[in-house]
Design a protein around this motif. Sequence first.
Motif, PDB file in Angstrom:
ATOM      1  N   LEU A 138       0.808  -1.218   0.000  1.00 19.09           N
ATOM      2  CA  LEU A 138       0.000   0.000   0.000  1.00 19.09           C
ATOM      3  C   LEU A 138       0.843   1.270   0.000  1.00 19.09           C
ATOM      4  O   LEU A 138       0.307   2.363  -0.216  1.00 19.09           O
ATOM      5  CB  LEU A 138      -0.925   0.008   1.218  1.00 19.09           C
ATOM      6  CG  LEU A 138      -2.007  -1.072   1.249  1.00 19.09           C
ATOM      7  CD1 LEU A 138      -2.800  -0.990   2.538  1.00 19.09           C
ATOM      8  CD2 LEU A 138      -2.919  -0.976   0.044  1.00 19.09           C
ATOM      9  N   ALA A 139       2.126   1.166   0.252  1.00 18.81           N
ATOM     10  CA  ALA A 139       2.993   2.342   0.314  1.00 18.81           C
ATOM     11  C   ALA A 139       3.127   2.976  -1.060  1.00 18.81           C
ATOM     12  O   ALA A 139       3.166   2.302  -2.086  1.00 18.81           O
ATOM     13  CB  ALA A 139       4.370   1.952   0.840  1.00 18.81           C
ATOM     14  N   SER A 140       3.200   4.303  -1.048  1.00 22.13           N
ATOM     15  CA  SER A 140       3.364   5.003  -2.316  1.00 22.13           C
ATOM     16  C   SER A 140       4.815   4.908  -2.775  1.00 22.13           C
ATOM     17  O   SER A 140       5.716   4.656  -1.980  1.00 22.13           O
ATOM     18  CB  SER A 140       2.956   6.466  -2.167  1.00 22.13           C
ATOM     19  OG  SER A 140       3.784   7.090  -1.217  1.00 22.13           O
ATOM     20  N   GLU A 141       5.010   5.124  -4.045  1.00 23.27           N
ATOM     21  CA  GLU A 141       6.359   5.100  -4.623  1.00 23.27           C
ATOM     22  C   GLU A 141       7.134   6.300  -4.084  1.00 23.27           C
ATOM     23  O   GLU A 141       6.646   7.425  -4.128  1.00 23.27           O
ATOM     24  CB  GLU A 141       6.264   5.163  -6.142  1.00 23.27           C
ATOM     25  CG  GLU A 141       7.562   4.945  -6.865  1.00 23.27           C
ATOM     26  CD  GLU A 141       8.085   3.532  -6.746  1.00 23.27           C
ATOM     27  OE1 GLU A 141       9.319   3.374  -6.790  1.00 23.27           O
ATOM     28  OE2 GLU A 141       7.284   2.596  -6.613  1.00 23.27           O
ATOM     29  N   PRO A 142       8.332   6.091  -3.539  1.00 19.25           N
ATOM     30  CA  PRO A 142       9.083   7.224  -2.985  1.00 19.25           C
ATOM     31  C   PRO A 142       9.539   8.181  -4.084  1.00 19.25           C
ATOM     32  O   PRO A 142       9.882   7.769  -5.186  1.00 19.25           O
ATOM     33  CB  PRO A 142      10.281   6.576  -2.304  1.00 19.25           C
ATOM     34  CG  PRO A 142      10.441   5.254  -2.966  1.00 19.25           C
ATOM     35  CD  PRO A 142       9.068   4.834  -3.405  1.00 19.25           C
ATOM     36  N   THR A 143       9.516   9.464  -3.767  1.00 21.86           N
ATOM     37  CA  THR A 143      10.003  10.482  -4.698  1.00 21.86           C
ATOM     38  C   THR A 143      11.077  11.293  -3.992  1.00 21.86           C
ATOM     39  O   THR A 143      10.913  11.677  -2.833  1.00 21.86           O
ATOM     40  CB  THR A 143       8.870  11.416  -5.149  1.00 21.86           C
ATOM     41  OG1 THR A 143       8.264  11.992  -4.006  1.00 21.86           O
ATOM     42  CG2 THR A 143       7.829  10.665  -5.960  1.00 21.86           C
ATOM     43  N   TRP A 144      12.155  11.534  -4.697  1.00 20.07           N
ATOM     44  CA  TRP A 144      13.264  12.294  -4.155  1.00 20.07           C
ATOM     45  C   TRP A 144      13.202  13.723  -4.663  1.00 20.07           C
ATOM     46  O   TRP A 144      12.833  13.969  -5.807  1.00 20.07           O
ATOM     47  CB  TRP A 144      14.590  11.667  -4.590  1.00 20.07           C
ATOM     48  CG  TRP A 144      14.821  10.340  -3.967  1.00 20.07           C
ATOM     49  CD1 TRP A 144      14.485   9.125  -4.477  1.00 20.07           C
ATOM     50  CD2 TRP A 144      15.418  10.083  -2.711  1.00 20.07           C
ATOM     51  NE1 TRP A 144      14.842   8.129  -3.620  1.00 20.07           N
ATOM     52  CE2 TRP A 144      15.426   8.692  -2.510  1.00 20.07           C
ATOM     53  CE3 TRP A 144      15.955  10.893  -1.712  1.00 20.07           C
ATOM     54  CZ2 TRP A 144      15.942   8.106  -1.376  1.00 20.07           C
ATOM     55  CZ3 TRP A 144      16.466  10.307  -0.586  1.00 20.07           C
ATOM     56  CH2 TRP A 144      16.454   8.931  -0.421  1.00 20.07           C
ATOM     57  N   PRO A 145      13.602  14.678  -3.837  1.00 16.95           N
ATOM     58  CA  PRO A 145      13.656  16.065  -4.311  1.00 16.95           C
ATOM     59  C   PRO A 145      14.659  16.192  -5.458  1.00 16.95           C
ATOM     60  O   PRO A 145      15.665  15.479  -5.512  1.00 16.95           O
ATOM     61  CB  PRO A 145      14.137  16.851  -3.088  1.00 16.95           C
ATOM     62  CG  PRO A 145      13.839  15.974  -1.919  1.00 16.95           C
ATOM     63  CD  PRO A 145      13.909  14.569  -2.422  1.00 16.95           C
ATOM     64  N   ALA A 146      14.383  17.097  -6.382  1.00 19.35           N
ATOM     65  CA  ALA A 146      15.235  17.271  -7.564  1.00 19.35           C
ATOM     66  C   ALA A 146      16.667  17.601  -7.167  1.00 19.35           C
ATOM     67  O   ALA A 146      17.622  17.183  -7.832  1.00 19.35           O
ATOM     68  CB  ALA A 146      14.663  18.362  -8.460  1.00 19.35           C
TER      69      ALA A 146
END
Length: 73
Positions: A53-61
């Motif tokens: 259920l966890a969302s896909e991690p996104t890293w700051p640009a």
Amino acid sequence: MLEFYPLFDRTEEGARLRANMHVVELVLLTAVGIPLFWLFLPAGVFEYVGQRLASEPTWPAEIVSQAGLMHRD
């Protein structure tokens, strides 16, 4: 879950892990691990559900550019 209980893993990897186990490990797994299986079973189920259920991690640009990685969309 099968990583911690190779006695229950009926795949090729489980057979390899069991073949590399020493007698002491087998005795400890049987005497301590199997009774505790019922305690750890809910934790394993909750971990599995949480990971699905966890969302896909996104890293700051800024971090991505510092690491030299390309951002995938």
